[in-house]
Motif scaffolding. Structure first.
Motif, PDB file in Angstrom:
ATOM      1  N   ALA A   1      36.924  38.867  45.418  1.00 53.59           N
ATOM      2  CA  ALA A   1      35.516  38.563  45.717  1.00 53.59           C
ATOM      3  C   ALA A   1      35.404  37.393  46.680  1.00 53.59           C
ATOM      4  O   ALA A   1      34.387  37.234  47.358  1.00 53.59           O
ATOM      5  N   GLY A   2      36.466  36.564  46.760  1.00 54.72           N
ATOM      6  CA  GLY A   2      36.431  35.381  47.595  1.00 54.72           C
ATOM      7  C   GLY A   2      37.151  35.503  48.914  1.00 54.72           C
ATOM      8  O   GLY A   2      36.905  34.718  49.833  1.00 54.72           O
ATOM      9  N   THR A   3      38.050  36.462  49.034  1.00 58.74           N
ATOM     10  CA  THR A   3      38.772  36.643  50.297  1.00 58.74           C
ATOM     11  C   THR A   3      39.280  38.075  50.406  1.00 58.74           C
ATOM     12  O   THR A   3      39.664  38.689  49.411  1.00 58.74           O
ATOM     13  N   ARG A   4      39.263  38.584  51.629  1.00 57.92           N
ATOM     14  CA  ARG A   4      39.871  39.881  51.912  1.00 57.92           C
ATOM     15  C   ARG A   4      41.141  39.706  52.730  1.00 57.92           C
ATOM     16  O   ARG A   4      41.743  40.682  53.183  1.00 57.92           O
ATOM     17  N   LYS A   5      41.555  38.454  52.893  1.00 57.73           N
ATOM     18  CA  LYS A   5      42.775  38.185  53.641  1.00 57.73           C
ATOM     19  C   LYS A   5      43.997  38.420  52.749  1.00 57.73           C
ATOM     20  O   LYS A   5      43.871  38.531  51.530  1.00 57.73           O
TER      21      LYS A   5
ATOM     22  N   ASN B   1      43.955  40.831  35.896  1.00 57.38           N
ATOM     23  CA  ASN B   1      42.896  41.630  36.514  1.00 57.38           C
ATOM     24  C   ASN B   1      41.647  40.791  36.776  1.00 57.38           C
ATOM     25  O   ASN B   1      41.009  40.906  37.829  1.00 57.38           O
ATOM     26  N   GLU B   2      41.316  39.922  35.825  1.00 54.43           N
ATOM     27  CA  GLU B   2      40.149  39.054  36.000  1.00 54.43           C
ATOM     28  C   GLU B   2      40.364  38.100  37.179  1.00 54.43           C
ATOM     29  O   GLU B   2      39.452  37.893  38.000  1.00 54.43           O
ATOM     30  N   ALA B   3      41.561  37.514  37.257  1.00 54.36           N
ATOM     31  CA  ALA B   3      41.848  36.589  38.351  1.00 54.36           C
ATOM     32  C   ALA B   3      41.818  37.303  39.695  1.00 54.36           C
ATOM     33  O   ALA B   3      41.278  36.782  40.684  1.00 54.36           O
ATOM     34  N   LEU B   4      42.365  38.500  39.746  1.00 51.54           N
ATOM     35  CA  LEU B   4      42.382  39.249  41.003  1.00 51.54           C
ATOM     36  C   LEU B   4      40.976  39.665  41.423  1.00 51.54           C
ATOM     37  O   LEU B   4      40.665  39.693  42.623  1.00 51.54           O
TER      38      LEU B   4
ATOM     39  N   THR C   1      45.155  28.317  40.573  1.00 47.41           N
ATOM     40  CA  THR C   1      43.880  28.922  40.179  1.00 47.41           C
ATOM     41  C   THR C   1      43.454  29.940  41.232  1.00 47.41           C
ATOM     42  O   THR C   1      43.917  29.889  42.382  1.00 47.41           O
ATOM     43  N   PRO C   2      42.571  30.867  40.880  1.00 48.51           N
ATOM     44  CA  PRO C   2      42.028  31.758  41.906  1.00 48.51           C
ATOM     45  C   PRO C   2      41.413  31.000  43.073  1.00 48.51           C
ATOM     46  O   PRO C   2      41.544  31.423  44.226  1.00 48.51           O
ATOM     47  N   ALA C   3      40.773  29.858  42.794  1.00 49.78           N
ATOM     48  CA  ALA C   3      40.176  29.065  43.869  1.00 49.78           C
ATOM     49  C   ALA C   3      41.233  28.586  44.856  1.00 49.78           C
ATOM     50  O   ALA C   3      40.999  28.544  46.075  1.00 49.78           O
ATOM     51  N   MET C   4      42.420  28.215  44.359  1.00 49.84           N
ATOM     52  CA  MET C   4      43.499  27.786  45.241  1.00 49.84           C
ATOM     53  C   MET C   4      43.983  28.939  46.109  1.00 49.84           C
ATOM     54  O   MET C   4      44.191  28.785  47.319  1.00 49.84           O
ATOM     55  N   VAL C   5      44.157  30.103  45.503  1.00 49.01           N
ATOM     56  CA  VAL C   5      44.617  31.280  46.249  1.00 49.01           C
ATOM     57  C   VAL C   5      43.626  31.627  47.352  1.00 49.01           C
ATOM     58  O   VAL C   5      44.004  31.869  48.509  1.00 49.01           O
ATOM     59  N   ILE C   6      42.354  31.645  46.994  1.00 47.92           N
ATOM     60  CA  ILE C   6      41.308  31.964  47.975  1.00 47.92           C
ATOM     61  C   ILE C   6      41.335  30.962  49.127  1.00 47.92           C
ATOM     62  O   ILE C   6      41.319  31.341  50.306  1.00 47.92           O
ATOM     63  N   ALA C   7      41.389  29.680  48.805  1.00 44.79           N
ATOM     64  CA  ALA C   7      41.337  28.650  49.836  1.00 44.79           C
ATOM     65  C   ALA C   7      42.546  28.714  50.757  1.00 44.79           C
ATOM     66  O   ALA C   7      42.418  28.554  51.982  1.00 44.79           O
ATOM     67  N   ALA C   8      43.731  28.937  50.200  1.00 42.74           N
ATOM     68  CA  ALA C   8      44.939  29.013  51.029  1.00 42.74           C
ATOM     69  C   ALA C   8      44.884  30.209  51.965  1.00 42.74           C
ATOM     70  O   ALA C   8      45.215  30.106  53.157  1.00 42.74           O
ATOM     71  N   SER C   9      44.455  31.357  51.454  1.00 43.09           N
ATOM     72  CA  SER C   9      44.384  32.551  52.292  1.00 43.09           C
ATOM     73  C   SER C   9      43.280  32.449  53.330  1.00 43.09           C
ATOM     74  O   SER C   9      43.464  32.816  54.500  1.00 43.09           O
ATOM     75  N   GLU C  10      42.131  31.940  52.932  1.00 45.63           N
ATOM     76  CA  GLU C  10      41.030  31.789  53.877  1.00 45.63           C
ATOM     77  C   GLU C  10      41.363  30.802  54.993  1.00 45.63           C
ATOM     78  O   GLU C  10      40.871  30.933  56.120  1.00 45.63           O
ATOM     79  N   ALA C  11      42.226  29.821  54.705  1.00 41.96           N
ATOM     80  CA  ALA C  11      42.636  28.850  55.718  1.00 41.96           C
ATOM     81  C   ALA C  11      43.645  29.431  56.694  1.00 41.96           C
ATOM     82  O   ALA C  11      43.958  28.799  57.700  1.00 41.96           O
TER      83      ALA C  11
END
Length: 355
Positions: free
Chosen positions: A64-68, A56-59, A29-39
């Motif tokens: 919006a959740g990480t710039r990493k 596009n929606e997922a990206l 999920t996008p939440a998983m991607v964000i959390a892994a990158s933010e960590a």
């Protein structure tokens, strides 16, 4: 093989921890991607099951959740030629199950789709410019690969043999994922299809390290810090982990699949082609036992899945996972419930300590 661990990959990809959250189509999920990158690791969004609009929606949610740094993953297979006779044989083999569940075996079934990387997907890469783009089943056509590289993305891809690793290194990859036989989900093989000669992770990794000059990412059978340390001892520069992330709250996993993950043992998985037409490792269930796990009747990837959709639609609500692909690797029993961030940091800290 160098006596010292290879630490090039975090610098190459711009990440803090030598951990890649594996792109798992249907589960990530996008939440998983964000959390892994933010960590501090590399979060990976799988594209094979997403339409252009959905990607596009997922990206948009991810950015919006990480710039990493993030990884955008695609399949690089060639769509099979139409095979009406093969499809008829497959549907005939599955007909008794349709009848058992009160379905019409002759009713139209939806097309099974896992789309290969093409110009439209490449346009998404050019628009969003992810830091990393990864491929499964080889690499795309040279013109598409050149377009990806012009965005500045680093390209990584899966190899299941030394020959595949050499091929990837010679055709434009910036790093290679050494994907052992233990890994869950689809095998990344593309130069051969003999599953009897596929290599285990901890035999494959040092041989790939010796064979190519690129950084090597170990994948398959790694679910806790012990596996990370072992991979680094063999010369890996990072690890890619999938199954362990299925036990995180950010994963999109059905209740039936989650229960199977929790109760799985060391011998609970097998390679099968009956769900998609291509070998993939999952938890053994009824369909795998009765017509597989590797069936000569299953049509080409990804077309085998269409005839299973009606079966799952009836079986899963009734608590029956007998017709569902329950992807998992051989170390599934080592996975524990924890957040994506905590898992990434735990694995990453082991990698940093080993380096």
């Amino acid at each position: 093989m160098s006596a010292r661990p290879d630490t090039r990959l975090p610098d190459l990809l711009g990440i803090e921890l030598p951990v890649i959250q594996a792109p798992m189509a249907g589960y990530t999920t996008p939440a998983m991607v964000i959390a892994a990158s933010e960590a501090g690791g590399l979060g990976s969004l799988p594209g094979a099951l997403l339409s252009i609009d959905a990607m596009n929606e997922a990206l948009a949610r991810i950015r919006a959740g990480t710039r990493k740094p993030i990884n955008l993953n695609f399949f690089a297979h060639t769509a099979p030629e139409p095979d009406p006779a093969g499809q008829m044989a497959w549907r005939s083999r599955l007909a008794p199950y349709h009848v058992e569940l009160g379905l019409d075996p002759a009713a139209p079934v939806p097309a099974a789709g896992r789309a290969p990387f093409d110009a439209a997907y490449c346009g998404v890469v050019e628009a969003w410019r992810p830091e990393v783009v990864s491929f499964h089943f080889g690499l795309p056509a040279p013109d598409l690969l050149a377009r990806v590289k012009r965005t500045g993305a680093k390209v990584i891809a899966s190899a299941t043999t030394v020959a595949e690793a050499r091929w990837l290194a010679a055709h434009g990859a910036d790093a290679v994922i050494a994907m052992g036989f233990e890994a869950g989900g689809h095998r990344g093989n593309f130069l051969g299809d003999d599953m009897a000669t596929q290599v285990g992770t901890f035999s494959l990794v040092p041989q790939v390290v010796d064979a190519i000059a690129l950084p090597v990412i170990a994948a398959g059978g790694i679910a806790d810090p012990r596996g990370v340390r072992a991979a680094f001892a063999l010369g890996a520069s990072a690890v890619q982990v999938g199954t362990a992330y299925l036990r995180t709250p950010e994963a999109q996993v059905t209740a039936l699949h989650l229960e199977a993950l929790k109760s799985a043992r060391d011998d609970s998985t097998a390679l099968t082609n009956v769900f998609t037409g291509r070998p993939a490792r999952g938890i053994v269930n009824r369909l795998m036992r009765e017509i597989g796990p590797l069936s000569d009747v299953a049509p080409g990837f990804p077309t085998a899945g269409g005839a299973l959709v009606p079966l799952r639609a009836v079986a899963e609500p009734a608590g029956n996972a007998g017709f569902s692909n329950l992807w998992a690797g051989q170390s599934v029993a080592l996975a524990r419930e924890m957040s994506t961030a905590a898992l990434t940091r735990s694995l990453g800290d082991a990698g940093l300590a080993a380096a």
